[in-house]
Write a protein that holds these residues in place. Structure first.
Motif, mmCIF file in Angstrom:
data_model
loop_
_atom_site.group_PDB
_atom_site.id
_atom_site.type_symbol
_atom_site.label_atom_id
_atom_site.label_comp_id
_atom_site.label_asym_id
_atom_site.label_seq_id
_atom_site.Cartn_x
_atom_site.Cartn_y
_atom_site.Cartn_z
ATOM 1 N N GLY A 156 7.382 -20.904 18.430
ATOM 2 C CA GLY A 156 5.825 -20.263 18.747
ATOM 3 C C GLY A 156 6.208 -18.934 18.649
ATOM 4 N N VAL A 157 7.330 -18.211 18.972
ATOM 5 C CA VAL A 157 7.406 -16.783 19.063
ATOM 6 C C VAL A 157 7.580 -16.411 17.451
ATOM 7 N N LEU A 158 8.392 -16.996 16.757
ATOM 8 C CA LEU A 158 8.627 -16.628 15.348
ATOM 9 C C LEU A 158 7.357 -16.815 14.473
ATOM 10 N N ILE A 159 6.594 -17.905 14.808
ATOM 11 C CA ILE A 159 5.318 -18.197 14.215
ATOM 12 C C ILE A 159 4.177 -17.002 14.461
ATOM 13 N N GLY A 160 4.275 -16.826 15.835
ATOM 14 C CA GLY A 160 3.450 -15.751 16.276
ATOM 15 C C GLY A 160 3.653 -14.410 15.687
ATOM 16 N N LEU A 161 4.936 -14.036 15.772
ATOM 17 C CA LEU A 161 5.372 -12.618 15.104
ATOM 18 C C LEU A 161 5.034 -12.783 13.759
ATOM 19 N N TRP A 162 5.393 -13.840 13.064
ATOM 20 C CA TRP A 162 4.933 -13.760 11.313
ATOM 21 C C TRP A 162 3.412 -13.796 11.284
ATOM 22 N N ALA A 163 2.525 -14.430 12.203
ATOM 23 C CA ALA A 163 1.153 -14.588 11.918
ATOM 24 C C ALA A 163 0.566 -12.996 12.384
ATOM 25 N N HIS A 164 0.950 -12.424 13.370
ATOM 26 C CA HIS A 164 0.844 -11.220 13.853
ATOM 27 C C HIS A 164 0.960 -10.178 12.750
ATOM 28 N N SER A 165 2.050 -10.315 11.963
ATOM 29 C CA SER A 165 2.465 -9.351 10.860
ATOM 30 C C SER A 165 1.557 -9.747 9.560
ATOM 31 N N VAL A 166 1.241 -10.910 9.348
ATOM 32 C CA VAL A 166 0.291 -11.088 8.150
ATOM 33 C C VAL A 166 -1.115 -10.553 8.463
ATOM 34 N N VAL A 167 -1.493 -10.746 9.679
ATOM 35 C CA VAL A 167 -3.075 -10.276 10.118
ATOM 36 C C VAL A 167 -2.951 -8.918 9.986
ATOM 37 N N ALA A 168 -1.873 -8.181 10.667
ATOM 38 C CA ALA A 168 -1.789 -6.862 10.596
ATOM 39 C C ALA A 168 -1.849 -6.104 8.872
ATOM 40 N N GLN A 169 -0.897 -6.928 8.161
ATOM 41 C CA GLN A 169 -1.222 -6.360 6.742
ATOM 42 C C GLN A 169 -2.254 -6.775 6.016
ATOM 43 N N SER A 170 -2.770 -7.817 6.611
ATOM 44 C CA SER A 170 -4.296 -8.143 5.896
ATOM 45 C C SER A 170 -5.258 -7.052 6.166
ATOM 46 N N ALA A 171 -5.122 -6.496 7.580
ATOM 47 C CA ALA A 171 -6.078 -5.680 8.002
ATOM 48 C C ALA A 171 -5.794 -4.113 7.328
ATOM 49 N N GLU A 172 -4.628 -4.047 7.288
ATOM 50 C CA GLU A 172 -3.944 -2.767 6.679
ATOM 51 C C GLU A 172 -4.641 -2.636 5.139
ATOM 52 N N ARG A 173 -4.336 -3.909 4.255
ATOM 53 C CA ARG A 173 -5.031 -3.980 2.968
ATOM 54 C C ARG A 173 -6.500 -3.661 2.986
ATOM 55 N N ALA A 174 -7.198 -4.147 4.073
ATOM 56 C CA ALA A 174 -8.681 -4.054 3.999
ATOM 57 C C ALA A 174 -8.882 -2.786 4.290
ATOM 58 N N ARG A 175 -8.329 -2.176 5.195
ATOM 59 C CA ARG A 175 -8.338 -0.753 5.407
ATOM 60 C C ARG A 175 -8.122 0.245 4.232
ATOM 61 N N LEU A 176 -7.173 -0.068 3.417
ATOM 62 C CA LEU A 176 -6.858 0.857 2.394
ATOM 63 C C LEU A 176 -8.106 0.508 1.161
ATOM 64 N N ILE A 177 -8.479 -0.833 1.269
ATOM 65 C CA ILE A 177 -9.673 -0.962 0.060
ATOM 66 C C ILE A 177 -10.851 -0.257 0.512
ATOM 67 N N THR A 178 -11.145 -0.356 1.740
ATOM 68 C CA THR A 178 -12.223 0.377 2.350
ATOM 69 C C THR A 178 -12.173 1.932 2.019
ATOM 70 N N GLU A 179 -10.892 2.754 2.429
ATOM 71 C CA GLU A 179 -10.826 3.818 2.282
ATOM 72 C C GLU A 179 -10.819 4.239 0.702
ATOM 73 N N LEU A 180 -10.472 3.458 -0.200
ATOM 74 C CA LEU A 180 -10.614 3.382 -1.485
ATOM 75 C C LEU A 180 -12.124 3.660 -2.147
ATOM 76 N N GLU A 181 -12.706 2.574 -1.708
ATOM 77 C CA GLU A 181 -14.396 2.422 -1.692
ATOM 78 C C GLU A 181 -14.953 3.659 -1.309
ATOM 79 N N ARG A 182 -14.504 4.382 -0.199
ATOM 80 C CA ARG A 182 -15.008 5.549 0.362
ATOM 81 C C ARG A 182 -14.755 6.578 -0.560
ATOM 82 N N THR A 183 -13.554 6.832 -0.943
ATOM 83 C CA THR A 183 -13.125 7.962 -1.768
ATOM 84 C C THR A 183 -13.671 7.854 -3.102
ATOM 85 N N GLN A 184 -14.071 6.555 -3.571
ATOM 86 C CA GLN A 184 -14.501 6.508 -4.803
ATOM 87 C C GLN A 184 -16.171 7.020 -4.815
ATOM 88 N N ALA A 185 -16.746 6.457 -3.418
ATOM 89 C CA ALA A 185 -18.136 7.043 -3.165
ATOM 90 C C ALA A 185 -18.297 8.340 -3.267
#
Length: 396
Positions: A156-185
Motif C-alpha cells: 500500500g505504501v509503494l502504490i500510494g507513493l507511486w500514485a501520489h507521484s503520478v498525480v503530482a506529475q499530472s498536476a505539474e503538467r496541467a500547470r505547465l500547460i496552463t502557463e503556456l496557454e497564458r503566455t501565448q495569450a
C-alpha cells in the motif's frame, strides 16, 4: 480571463482523486455490506453498523464542508482509524476492511508524511484490536496475520507513493500547460497592442506626409495669393488654382485614410518617374524655384513607388519651409544594388545631428520597412543632400 496555473493544477488533481475515491468507496461499501450481512445477529453486528455509519457520516460531513477549518480530511481519517480498530476487535473478518481503505490515507492525507502517519496508526489499531480480541500473542498471529499485514501495508505504501507521484506529475503538467496557454495569450495580446501601435504610427506618418504637407502648402499659397492680389492678380489666380488642386488632393488622401483602403494612389497611377515629375512641376510652379530632374523609367512595386513619392514630398516640403534655396536637383536611378533617389538643394543647410523632426524619422522608418535606408548630408551654408536607397529585393 485565463485561470491561474495553480487553480488549474489543483482542479486536475481533485478530479483524479474524485475518480479514485469513487472506486475505493464502492469496494469499501460492497465488502462492508457483505461482512455485515453474513455476521450473526447480536450486539456486535449493531456495533459494527454503528462504526461503519460513523465513517459514512464523517465522510459526508467532509464532502459537505470541505473548507470548514474544523472539519478537515485528517478528522475523517481519525474516525476511520478508530472504526477499523473497533471493527477488528469485534470480529476477525472485519480486519479485511483495512486493506480496502488503504487508498483513503493517500487521498485525504495533506502530505505523503501525513498519509503514512495515518496508515501507520490504522495498522497499529487493527493489529492491537486483533491481539486484544485473541487474548494475546500467538504463533499463528506472528507467522500469518502479522506478516501478511506488513506485506499489505508495504504494498500500500509503494502504490500510494507511486500514485501520489503520478498525480503530482499530472498536476505539474496541467500547470505547465496552463502557463503556456497564458503566455501565448499574453504574447498574442502584446502582438495586438504592437500591431495597433504600428498602425497608429503608419497613419500618423501618412497624415504627416500627405495631409499635413498639403495644408502647409495651402497656407503658403494662400498667404502669397493674398499678398499679390493688388500687384500680381494673374500670379494670385494661379496660386488660387494651386490651392484648389492641393485641397482636392488632400480630400482624396483623407478619404483613403479614413476608409483604410489600400487602393493604388497617385504613385500607382502610372510610372514612378511620371508621378515624381508631376510632383516636381507642381512644386516649381508653387515656389518659383528651379528644379532640375533626371528621372529614369523604373518598374517597381506599389510600396516602393509610395516610399519614393513620400520621400520626395517630404524633402520638397523641407526645402520650401527651411532651405531658402534657389535650385533643387532630383535624380532617380536604377543601380545594381537597388533604386536610388537623390534630392539636393543649394539652400542654407542644417546640422543633421541636431535635427529631431518627424519627417526625416518617418522617411527612415518607411524605407526600413522595405529594407532600405536614408542618408542625409548637410552642413550650415552648404545645402542639403538626401539619398534614399531601396534594395532590389523590395521590388517585383
Amino acid at each position: 480571463m485565463t485561470a491561474p496555473a495553480g487553480s488549474t493544477a489543483d482542479a486536475f488533481r481533485a478530479t483524479s482523486l474524485r475518480r479514485w475515491n469513487a472506486v475505493c468507496w464502492v469496494l469499501f461499501a460492497v465488502m462492508a455490506a457483505g461482512m455485515v450481512a453474513i455476521d450473526r445477529p447480536g450486539g456486535s453486528k449493531y456495533t459494527a453498523l454503528a462504526l461503519l455509519g460513523a465513517v459514512v457520516v464523517a465522510y459526508a460531513v467532509l464532502t459537505r464542508f470541505p473548507a470548514n477549518p474544523v472539519v478537515r480530511p485528517h478528522g475523517y481519517l481519525s474516525v476511520l482509524v478508530v472504526a477499523l480498530g473497533g471493527l477488528a476487535y469485534l470480529r476477525g473478518n472485519y480486519a479485511a476492511l483495512f486493506m480496502v481503505t488503504l487508498p483513503h490515507y493517500w487521498m485525504f492525507g495533506r502530505t505523503p508524511r501525513a498519509s503514512m502517519g495515518f496508515l501507520g496508526l490504522a495498522t497499529v489499531a487493527t493489529l492491537a484490536a486483533t491481539i486484544a480480541r485473541q487474548g494475546g500473542w500467538t504463533v499463528e498471529f506472528l507467522t500469518v496475520q502479522l506478516v501478511s499485514t506488513m506485506i499489505v501495508v508495504a504494498v500500500g505504501v509503494l502504490i500510494g507513493l507511486w500514485a501520489h507521484s503520478v498525480v503530482a506529475q499530472s498536476a505539474e503538467r496541467a500547470r505547465l500547460i496552463t502557463e503556456l496557454e497564458r503566455t501565448q495569450a499574453e504574447l498574442s495580446e502584446a502582438h495586438q497592442r504592437q500591431g495597433a501601435a504600428d498602425e497608429r504610427e503608419r497613419i500618423a506618418r501618412d497624415i504627416h506626409d500627405t495631409l499635413a504637407q498639403g495644408f502647409a502648402s495651402i497656407i503658403v499659397l494662400a498667404e502669397a495669393a493674398r499678398a499679390g492680389l493688388g500687384s500680381a492678380p494673374e500670379r494670385s489666380a494661379q496660386q488660387l488654382r494651386s490651392i484648389e488642386s492641393t485641397a482636392r488632393e488632400n480630400l482624396a488622401e483623407a478619404r483613403e485614410l479614413v476608409g483604410s483602403a489600400r487602393h493604388p494612389d497617385r504613385a500607382a497611377a502610372g510610372s514612378v518617374a511620371l508621378t515624381l515629375r508631376r510632383t516636381l512641376d507642381r512644386f516649381a510652379e508653387d515656389t518659383g524655384l528651379t528644379v532640375e530632374a533626371d528621372l529614369a523609367e523604373l518598374e517597381c512595386d506599389q510600396q516602393t513607388r509610395i516610399a519614393l513619392l513620400r520621400c520626395t514630398q517630404e524633402s520638397l516640403a523641407n526645402v520650401r519651409k527651411h532651405a531658402r534655396a534657389s535650385t533643387v536637383g532630383v535624380v532617380l536611378a536604377r543601380q545594381p544594388y537597388g533604386v536610388e533617389l537623390e534630392i539636393t538643394d543649394d539652400g542654407t543647410g542644417f546640422e543633421v545631428d541636431r535635427s529631431s523632426g518627424f519627417g526625416l524619422d518617418g522617411m527612415r522608418k518607411r524605407l526600413a520597412e522595405l529594407g532600405g535606408r536614408l542618408t542625409v548630408t548637410s552642413s550650415v551654408g552648404d545645402g542639403t543632400r538626401v539619398l534614399a536607397l531601396i534594395p532590389l529585393g523590395a521590388q517585383t
